[in-house]
Design a protein around this motif. Structure first.
Motif, mmCIF file in Angstrom:
data_model
loop_
_atom_site.group_PDB
_atom_site.id
_atom_site.type_symbol
_atom_site.label_atom_id
_atom_site.label_comp_id
_atom_site.label_asym_id
_atom_site.label_seq_id
_atom_site.Cartn_x
_atom_site.Cartn_y
_atom_site.Cartn_z
ATOM 1 N N VAL A 134 6.855 -45.493 29.107
ATOM 2 C CA VAL A 134 5.879 -44.533 28.566
ATOM 3 C C VAL A 134 6.299 -43.132 28.988
ATOM 4 O O VAL A 134 6.459 -42.851 30.183
ATOM 5 C CB VAL A 134 4.444 -44.844 29.053
ATOM 6 N N LEU A 135 6.492 -42.264 27.995
ATOM 7 C CA LEU A 135 6.930 -40.888 28.261
ATOM 8 C C LEU A 135 5.833 -39.910 27.876
ATOM 9 O O LEU A 135 5.142 -40.117 26.870
ATOM 10 C CB LEU A 135 8.175 -40.554 27.421
ATOM 11 N N ILE A 136 5.690 -38.874 28.679
ATOM 12 C CA ILE A 136 4.809 -37.762 28.289
ATOM 13 C C ILE A 136 5.690 -36.513 28.199
ATOM 14 O O ILE A 136 6.454 -36.217 29.127
ATOM 15 C CB ILE A 136 3.614 -37.595 29.266
ATOM 16 N N PRO A 137 5.656 -35.792 27.083
ATOM 17 C CA PRO A 137 6.568 -34.660 26.912
ATOM 18 C C PRO A 137 6.339 -33.501 27.880
ATOM 19 O O PRO A 137 7.230 -32.677 28.067
ATOM 20 C CB PRO A 137 6.327 -34.224 25.458
ATOM 21 N N ASP A 138 5.165 -33.405 28.478
ATOM 22 C CA ASP A 138 4.934 -32.374 29.498
ATOM 23 C C ASP A 138 4.073 -32.958 30.607
ATOM 24 O O ASP A 138 2.899 -33.275 30.389
ATOM 25 C CB ASP A 138 4.251 -31.139 28.881
ATOM 26 N N LEU B 129 10.787 -33.645 21.186
ATOM 27 C CA LEU B 129 12.218 -33.921 20.965
ATOM 28 C C LEU B 129 12.960 -34.022 22.298
ATOM 29 O O LEU B 129 13.711 -34.979 22.531
ATOM 30 C CB LEU B 129 12.825 -32.810 20.091
ATOM 31 N N ALA B 130 12.713 -33.052 23.183
ATOM 32 C CA ALA B 130 13.400 -33.047 24.486
ATOM 33 C C ALA B 130 13.045 -34.305 25.270
ATOM 34 O O ALA B 130 13.908 -34.919 25.914
ATOM 35 C CB ALA B 130 13.001 -31.798 25.269
ATOM 36 N N SER B 131 11.787 -34.718 25.195
ATOM 37 C CA SER B 131 11.332 -35.909 25.904
ATOM 38 C C SER B 131 12.105 -37.141 25.433
ATOM 39 O O SER B 131 12.555 -37.963 26.237
ATOM 40 C CB SER B 131 9.829 -36.063 25.633
ATOM 41 N N MET B 132 12.295 -37.250 24.125
ATOM 42 C CA MET B 132 12.995 -38.418 23.575
ATOM 43 C C MET B 132 14.497 -38.353 23.844
ATOM 44 O O MET B 132 15.140 -39.364 24.098
ATOM 45 C CB MET B 132 12.714 -38.522 22.075
ATOM 46 N N LYS B 133 15.052 -37.151 23.790
ATOM 47 C CA LYS B 133 16.492 -36.993 24.033
ATOM 48 C C LYS B 133 16.831 -37.333 25.476
ATOM 49 O O LYS B 133 17.830 -37.977 25.761
ATOM 50 C CB LYS B 133 16.916 -35.555 23.752
ATOM 51 N N ASN B 134 15.989 -36.863 26.395
ATOM 52 C CA ASN B 134 16.285 -36.990 27.837
ATOM 53 C C ASN B 134 15.536 -38.135 28.509
ATOM 54 O O ASN B 134 15.640 -38.297 29.719
ATOM 55 C CB ASN B 134 15.932 -35.683 28.558
ATOM 56 N N MET B 135 14.754 -38.887 27.713
ATOM 57 C CA MET B 135 13.904 -39.970 28.249
ATOM 58 C C MET B 135 13.085 -39.448 29.441
ATOM 59 O O MET B 135 13.074 -40.018 30.521
ATOM 60 C CB MET B 135 14.752 -41.181 28.667
ATOM 61 N N GLU B 136 12.374 -38.341 29.183
ATOM 62 C CA GLU B 136 11.543 -37.751 30.218
ATOM 63 C C GLU B 136 10.156 -37.494 29.644
ATOM 64 O O GLU B 136 10.025 -37.345 28.428
ATOM 65 C CB GLU B 136 12.169 -36.442 30.737
ATOM 66 N N HIS B 137 9.117 -37.459 30.331
ATOM 67 C CA HIS B 137 8.921 -37.698 31.759
ATOM 68 C C HIS B 137 8.232 -39.038 31.850
ATOM 69 O O HIS B 137 7.163 -39.217 31.248
ATOM 70 C CB HIS B 137 8.061 -36.592 32.357
ATOM 71 N N GLU B 138 8.811 -39.926 32.627
ATOM 72 C CA GLU B 138 8.328 -41.306 32.614
ATOM 73 C C GLU B 138 7.093 -41.479 33.500
ATOM 74 O O GLU B 138 7.046 -40.989 34.622
ATOM 75 C CB GLU B 138 9.458 -42.233 33.076
ATOM 76 N N ILE B 139 6.115 -42.190 32.958
ATOM 77 C CA ILE B 139 4.874 -42.458 33.700
ATOM 78 C C ILE B 139 5.082 -43.695 34.565
ATOM 79 O O ILE B 139 5.590 -44.720 34.083
ATOM 80 C CB ILE B 139 3.698 -42.731 32.720
ATOM 81 N N ARG B 140 4.690 -43.601 35.819
ATOM 82 C CA ARG B 140 4.756 -44.759 36.722
ATOM 83 C C ARG B 140 3.415 -44.914 37.428
ATOM 84 O O ARG B 140 2.799 -43.921 37.808
ATOM 85 C CB ARG B 140 5.852 -44.575 37.761
ATOM 86 N N VAL B 141 2.984 -46.160 37.579
ATOM 87 C CA VAL B 141 1.719 -46.440 38.267
ATOM 88 C C VAL B 141 1.990 -47.550 39.279
ATOM 89 O O VAL B 141 2.552 -48.591 38.903
ATOM 90 C CB VAL B 141 0.632 -46.924 37.255
#
Ligand code: 13P
Length: 319
Positions: A94-98, A288-300
């Protein structure tokens, strides 16, 4: 200025020179490559809503996150929403772009504060709005959203309910139930900007319009409305209503979708002040940046996730 920041600024300038169509095309390609799904809340920027596979309210977004078979969820909303998706689908990325897109309301109660309230009211079940952190959800019996809080409260045997974190939502629930609601004192910084005088003014300007407000509004604002609805409820209502004009008492981002889906109808924000700066932190470039760089990953953390999931699952069984 560090070099990464310089690069981001440079990329952003290039992006600003690139059309949203090109960016949207790149996002669509990446979506296929990553087997990703883009989920967006109704308050997101129009350009973000337009590239999403699903746009909806908190309940709809949770349901989508629970059932998607995509490997990657790009969540365009505030942090607790993406965190909820991760709680429900831990095997997915799960990625959140910001990462800074946070909900101030969700930060207004901490798990140790909730534990104290529970100790003061032994036996009273805790209903927490989905706008809470995972660790507060882990201390919660059942979650709710703005579209199901009465159903969730009715489903509980107890005559007394601890309700967190929104005091206005709690007051609204109290106005609809015989049960004793013990509220926490949080509130949404955006919805409290909507005042009775805004509704009165807009009604004078648009006497034929229906007034739709969100239950996070103050009770004196709710008292002036025709309908109190979740954002998803507003979308459905506007579509099926014979009315042609609507005054919208919630975050103004929803107007994009209302207009897009109802080109013949008119929508007026109760006030232009109702803008959530956190919801607006995500733009097309960041997606776009989130998908290109696989960022920012949510961890719980797993122990918290498992407990929090129980409270969300219980809600999803009720609705
Ligand atoms: P909805 O579930 O109605 O979309 O609520 C959104 C929200 O978080 C308001 O702050």
């Amino acid at each position: 200025m560090d070099s990464r920041f310089k690069f981001l600024n440079y990329s952003r300038r290039i992006y600003k020179m690139t059309s949203t169509k090109d960016i949207a095309g790149e996002i669509a390609e990446l979506k296929k490559k990553l087997n990703a799904v883009i989920l967006a809340h109704n308050y997101q920027l129009g350009e973000v809503q337009d590239v999403a596979d699903y746009v909806g309210d908190s309940l709809g977004l949770s349901q989508q996150a629970a059932k998607t078979d995509a490997g990657v969820i790009v969540f365009c909303g505030v942090y607790f929403m993406a965190e909820t998706a991760k709680i429900l689908s831990p095997e997915k990325t799960v990625l959140i772009p910001d990462m800074n897109a946070r909900c101030p309301l969700a930060a207004m109660i901490k798990s140790d504060e909730l534990r104290k309230v529970k100790a003061e009211h032994p036996g009273a079940p805790v209903v927490s709005y989905i706008n809470t952190t995972a660790s507060v959800k882990a201390e919660t019996d059942v979650c709710c959203t703005s579209s199901n809080l009465l159903k969730v409260s009715d489903s509980l045997d107890s005559d007394t309910i601890i309700f967190t974190p929104d005091k206005h939502l709690a007051a609204y629930l109290q106005s609809k139930t015989e049960k004793k609601i013990i509220p926490w004192h949080g509130y949404c910084l955006t919805h409290v900007k909507i005042l009775p005088e805004h509704i009165i003014r807009q009604r004078k300007l648009h006497p034929e319009a229906k007034v739709l407000v969100h239950p996070e509004c103050r009770l004196d604002v709710i008292g002036l409305a025709d309908e109190t609805l979740s954002t998803g409820g507003m979308i459905r209502y506007a579509k099926s209503s014979p009315a042609n004009e609507f005054i919208i008492g919630t975050e103004t981002g929803i107007i994009h979708r209302l207009k897009k889906e109802n080109p013949g109808k008119k929508f007026y924000p109760a006030t232009e002040l109702a803008v959530c700066p956190n919801m607006k932190k995500i733009d097309l470039w960041k997606v776009l940046a989130s998908m290109k760089n696989m960022e920012h990953e949510i961890r719980v953390p797993e122990d918290i996730r498992k407990k929090a999931k129980k409270a969300i699952d219980r809600m999803l069984e009720i609705v």
